[in-house]
Scaffold this motif. Structure first.
Motif, PDB file in Angstrom:
ATOM      1  N   GLY A 156       0.684  -1.086   0.017  1.00  0.00           N
ATOM      2  CA  GLY A 156      -0.024   0.033   0.038  1.00  0.00           C
ATOM      3  C   GLY A 156       0.816   1.204  -0.114  1.00  0.00           C
ATOM      4  N   ALA A 157       1.805   1.305   0.755  1.00  0.00           N
ATOM      5  CA  ALA A 157       2.878   2.334   1.008  1.00  0.00           C
ATOM      6  C   ALA A 157       3.513   2.735  -0.443  1.00  0.00           C
ATOM      7  N   VAL A 158       3.947   1.652  -0.952  1.00  0.00           N
ATOM      8  CA  VAL A 158       4.630   1.585  -2.426  1.00  0.00           C
ATOM      9  C   VAL A 158       3.542   2.338  -3.493  1.00  0.00           C
ATOM     10  N   GLN A 159       2.180   1.857  -3.347  1.00  0.00           N
ATOM     11  CA  GLN A 159       1.436   2.301  -4.432  1.00  0.00           C
ATOM     12  C   GLN A 159       0.893   3.849  -4.232  1.00  0.00           C
ATOM     13  N   ALA A 160       1.214   4.068  -2.932  1.00  0.00           N
ATOM     14  CA  ALA A 160       0.717   5.685  -2.708  1.00  0.00           C
ATOM     15  C   ALA A 160       1.685   6.521  -2.821  1.00  0.00           C
ATOM     16  N   PHE A 161       3.183   6.175  -2.740  1.00  0.00           N
ATOM     17  CA  PHE A 161       4.206   6.855  -2.789  1.00  0.00           C
ATOM     18  C   PHE A 161       5.114   6.887  -4.071  1.00  0.00           C
ATOM     19  N   VAL A 162       5.003   5.904  -4.710  1.00  0.00           N
ATOM     20  CA  VAL A 162       5.678   5.865  -5.793  1.00  0.00           C
ATOM     21  C   VAL A 162       5.179   6.158  -7.111  1.00  0.00           C
ATOM     22  N   SER A 163       5.624   7.155  -7.884  1.00  0.00           N
ATOM     23  CA  SER A 163       5.249   7.598  -9.298  1.00  0.00           C
ATOM     24  C   SER A 163       5.182   6.388 -10.234  1.00  0.00           C
ATOM     25  N   ARG A 164       4.089   6.142 -10.853  1.00  0.00           N
ATOM     26  CA  ARG A 164       4.178   5.278 -11.936  1.00  0.00           C
ATOM     27  C   ARG A 164       3.870   5.950 -13.287  1.00  0.00           C
ATOM     28  N   GLU A 165       3.737   7.376 -13.321  1.00  0.00           N
ATOM     29  CA  GLU A 165       3.306   7.926 -14.606  1.00  0.00           C
ATOM     30  C   GLU A 165       4.683   7.809 -15.540  1.00  0.00           C
ATOM     31  N   SER A 166       5.865   7.897 -15.121  1.00  0.00           N
ATOM     32  CA  SER A 166       7.138   7.585 -15.903  1.00  0.00           C
ATOM     33  C   SER A 166       7.209   6.283 -16.670  1.00  0.00           C
ATOM     34  N   MET A 167       6.695   5.233 -15.741  1.00  0.00           N
ATOM     35  CA  MET A 167       6.916   3.851 -16.169  1.00  0.00           C
ATOM     36  C   MET A 167       5.895   3.673 -16.950  1.00  0.00           C
TER      37      MET A 167
ATOM     38  N   ALA B   1       8.153  -1.838 -17.532  1.00  0.00           N
ATOM     39  CA  ALA B   1       6.644  -2.855 -17.535  1.00  0.00           C
ATOM     40  C   ALA B   1       6.897  -3.778 -16.259  1.00  0.00           C
ATOM     41  N   SER B   2       8.165  -4.219 -15.955  1.00  0.00           N
ATOM     42  CA  SER B   2       8.517  -5.118 -14.843  1.00  0.00           C
ATOM     43  C   SER B   2       8.366  -4.240 -13.645  1.00  0.00           C
ATOM     44  N   GLY B   3       9.041  -3.000 -13.584  1.00  0.00           N
ATOM     45  CA  GLY B   3       9.057  -1.899 -12.557  1.00  0.00           C
ATOM     46  C   GLY B   3       7.401  -1.683 -12.053  1.00  0.00           C
ATOM     47  N   TYR B   4       6.880  -1.359 -13.122  1.00  0.00           N
ATOM     48  CA  TYR B   4       5.607  -0.834 -12.933  1.00  0.00           C
ATOM     49  C   TYR B   4       4.746  -2.361 -12.257  1.00  0.00           C
TER      50      TYR B   4
ATOM     51  N   SER C  38       2.647  -2.497  -8.096  1.00  0.00           N
ATOM     52  CA  SER C  38       1.248  -2.458  -8.437  1.00  0.00           C
ATOM     53  C   SER C  38       0.690  -3.413  -7.482  1.00  0.00           C
ATOM     54  N   SER C  39      -0.660  -3.548  -7.176  1.00  0.00           N
ATOM     55  CA  SER C  39      -1.325  -4.571  -6.623  1.00  0.00           C
ATOM     56  C   SER C  39      -0.990  -6.084  -7.240  1.00  0.00           C
TER      57      SER C  39
ATOM     58  N   VAL D 219       4.057  -8.455 -19.822  1.00  0.00           N
ATOM     59  CA  VAL D 219       5.267  -8.676 -18.824  1.00  0.00           C
ATOM     60  C   VAL D 219       4.845  -7.996 -17.468  1.00  0.00           C
ATOM     61  N   PHE D 220       4.306  -6.934 -17.777  1.00  0.00           N
ATOM     62  CA  PHE D 220       3.720  -6.023 -16.477  1.00  0.00           C
ATOM     63  C   PHE D 220       2.745  -7.064 -15.711  1.00  0.00           C
ATOM     64  N   MET D 221       1.979  -7.583 -16.301  1.00  0.00           N
ATOM     65  CA  MET D 221       1.032  -8.741 -15.675  1.00  0.00           C
ATOM     66  C   MET D 221       1.680  -9.503 -14.743  1.00  0.00           C
ATOM     67  N   PHE D 222       2.795 -10.488 -15.494  1.00  0.00           N
ATOM     68  CA  PHE D 222       3.484 -11.430 -14.966  1.00  0.00           C
ATOM     69  C   PHE D 222       4.323 -10.778 -13.550  1.00  0.00           C
ATOM     70  N   ALA D 223       4.972  -9.603 -13.798  1.00  0.00           N
ATOM     71  CA  ALA D 223       5.443  -9.023 -12.501  1.00  0.00           C
ATOM     72  C   ALA D 223       4.598  -8.561 -11.442  1.00  0.00           C
TER      73      ALA D 223
END
Length: 513
Positions: free
Chosen positions: A41-52, A67-70, A74-75, A100-104
């Motif tokens: 929850g903290a990661v999702q709230a504080f980490v910007s995903r726009e650039s990813m 895609a892996s980092g994003y 994520s949840s 790849v995003f889904m797998f990660a």
């Protein structure tokens, strides 16, 4: 007396022992679950995903890394991951990169590793991350050859047509806090309120999967005798044993109907029953091909592409499990003994109990923060899915609909379809994480159809309330606004503005000096 009576009835005795086994599996992993979901929850709230989200238009190394980092931030919910990967694909991401995003998202997340360490051992957690990286490499290479041409183009058109029908929209993402220095983020009460809401939303969304997973695992550990597992999983044939086990592991995942982190207790039961190390890893990987998800893929991409996805995913998961077993075998890191029991038979005053008490207190604090998120300054730019309770960013919601002039946001099309089948069962208006009082997440929510909005001069207030959906809106970043009488009103999106302008009289506006 009751215990003796229960023991005298074999069926009831077996059910009771199975449920007890499942409960103590849950007890053993309670504090890791709270820790893992709290960190997530903290990661999702504080980490910007726009650039990813940017520059994922191909499946080159840079796009795959993004895609892996994003996915890692994520949840971990399989349903949400599948919906978000679809959304990325619609927005222009390469199909392989979106997969790849889904797998990660389901294999390289913190909560999964923590639960694996506690329930099965560090070797399985390490193998999950090593094998996950191998799986992503295999998916990238083979997916570039397997997912191409007219079939992918048709899938994109199919989804774009659905989006054009009004099932997806949203304002620009508000990333003000996520772009701040870490010191500012960690001191933000609103940021921690959003983190607590993500935590509670993810737990609410996955409660069914967790309950089913622990229950089935308890029954498997107690009721299935060893000789049955010996028939299912080959033994004593060297490489062929390993090969058969990594192929059978995903098949069990398909028919178990359990997705996300809920398949970890099942993996523990399978390891106890005799499946190979690689078979366990391939089983855990295969939550993305559980039967309910295959139906979702079919709805998104069509039958033909779904069958291709199943074939390649199964092959990649089995191959990654086999390679991972080979690596850990060469390093001597595969456990040489198997537990005689998966979980203890009774409560004990040990480190698990003490940690559970501490983390239950932390969970209480998180729940209080979630319930008071509006007062603490959280919720701007977010809404709660009225079906599953997941917190979603309105700008990136994978699905949304207009219900009685109100936008409603969802974590996935799976939830949207459930809502559309019976809207009266769920919210009448979107459940906004920054709006007024809310009902318990995941259940019916009673909210006014004419929410009041305070209209004040922007020099005296930094936020307004959208009169249509009730969401808190920052005037400086509002996607839309309108002048009504002598007052300027701000909206979270154009859809809310259009709904208001079509019938301003249906919305009550309270004006304060």
């Amino acid at each position: 007396m009751s215990g003796a009576l229960l023991a005298g009835i074999p069926v009831l005795d077996s059910i009771g022992r199975s449920l007890r086994e499942g409960f103590f599996m849950f007890w053993e992993t309670l504090w890791p679950l709270i820790l893992g979901f709290g960190l997530s929850g903290a990661v999702q709230a504080f980490v910007s995903r726009e650039s990813m989200q940017q520059k994922m238009g191909d499946h080159g190394p840079a796009s795959i890394a993004r895609a892996s980092g994003y996915g890692m931030v994520s949840s971990s919910c399989s349903y949400a991951a599948s919906a978000m990967s679809k959304s990325l694909f619609v927005k222009g991401a390469d199909f392989v990169a979106s997969m790849v995003f889904m797998f990660a998202s389901t294999n390289l997340v913190l909560e999964l590793g923590i639960v694996l360490i506690v329930l099965m051992g560090w070797q399985f957690a390490a193998a999950e991350f090593v094998g996950g990286a191998i799986m992503i490499v295999l998916l990238t290479v083979l997916g570039g050859l397997w997912f191409r041409g007219r079939m992918i183009a048709q899938a994109r058109v199919r989804l774009e047509v659905e989006s054009a029908d009004g099932h997806q929209h949203g304002p620009e993402e508000n990333t003000t806090l996520q772009s701040e220095p870490w010191g500012t983020k960690l001191r933000s009460k609103g940021g921690w309120a959003n983190a607590a809401t993500y935590t509670m939303a993810d737990l609410t969304m996955l409660r069914r999967e967790l309950m089913i997973g622990y229950t089935i695992a308890g029954f498997l550990a107690v009721l299935v005798p060893t000789h049955v597992w010996n028939v299912v999983f080959l033994h004593g044939h060297g490489f062929w044993t390993s090969l058969e086990n990594v192929i059978v592991g995903p098949f069990i995942a398909i028919i178990s109907f359990v997705c996300s982190i809920g398949n970890v207790p099942l993996a523990a039961a399978l390891w106890h029953g005799g499946i190979s190390f690689g078979g366990v890893i391939s089983f855990i990987f295969a939550d993305l091909i559980a039967f309910p998800l295959l139906l979702i893929y079919r709805r998104y991409y069509g039958t033909k592409l779904t069958l291709r996805m199943l074939a390649l995913f199964w092959a990649v998961m089995a191959t990654a499990g086999l390679i991972t077993e080979g690596i850990f075998g060469a390093l001597g890191a595969i456990p040489t003994t198997r537990p005689t029991t998966v979980a203890p038979a009774h409560f004990q005053w040990n480190y698990t109990t003490y940690l559970n008490i501490i983390f239950l207190a932390l969970f209480g604090l998180l729940y209080w923060t979630y319930r008071n998120r509006e007062r603490l300054g959280g919720g701007s730019g977010y809404a709660l899915d009225p079906v599953c309770g997941m917190q979603v960013q309105t700008a990136n919601a994978p699905a949304s609909v207009i219900d009685e002039s109100h936008p409603v946001y969802f974590c996935s099309d799976h939830c949207r379809h459930r809502f559309e089948a019976d809207p009266a069962k769920f919210a009448k208006v979107p459940v906004a994480a920054g709006a007024h009082d809310h009902a318990a997440m995941g259940g019916p929510t009673e909210m006014s159809h004419t929410p009041a909005v305070s209209v004040v001069d922007s020099s005296h207030s930094s936020s307004h309330v959208d009169p249509v959906c009730g969401m808190t809106v920052d005037p400086a970043r509002a996607t839309a606004h309108a002048v009504h009488g002598d007052h300027k009103i701000y909206f979270c999106c154009e859809a809310c503005k259009e709904a208001f302008m079509s019938d301003p009289g249906s919305f009550r506006i309270d004006v304060h000096p």
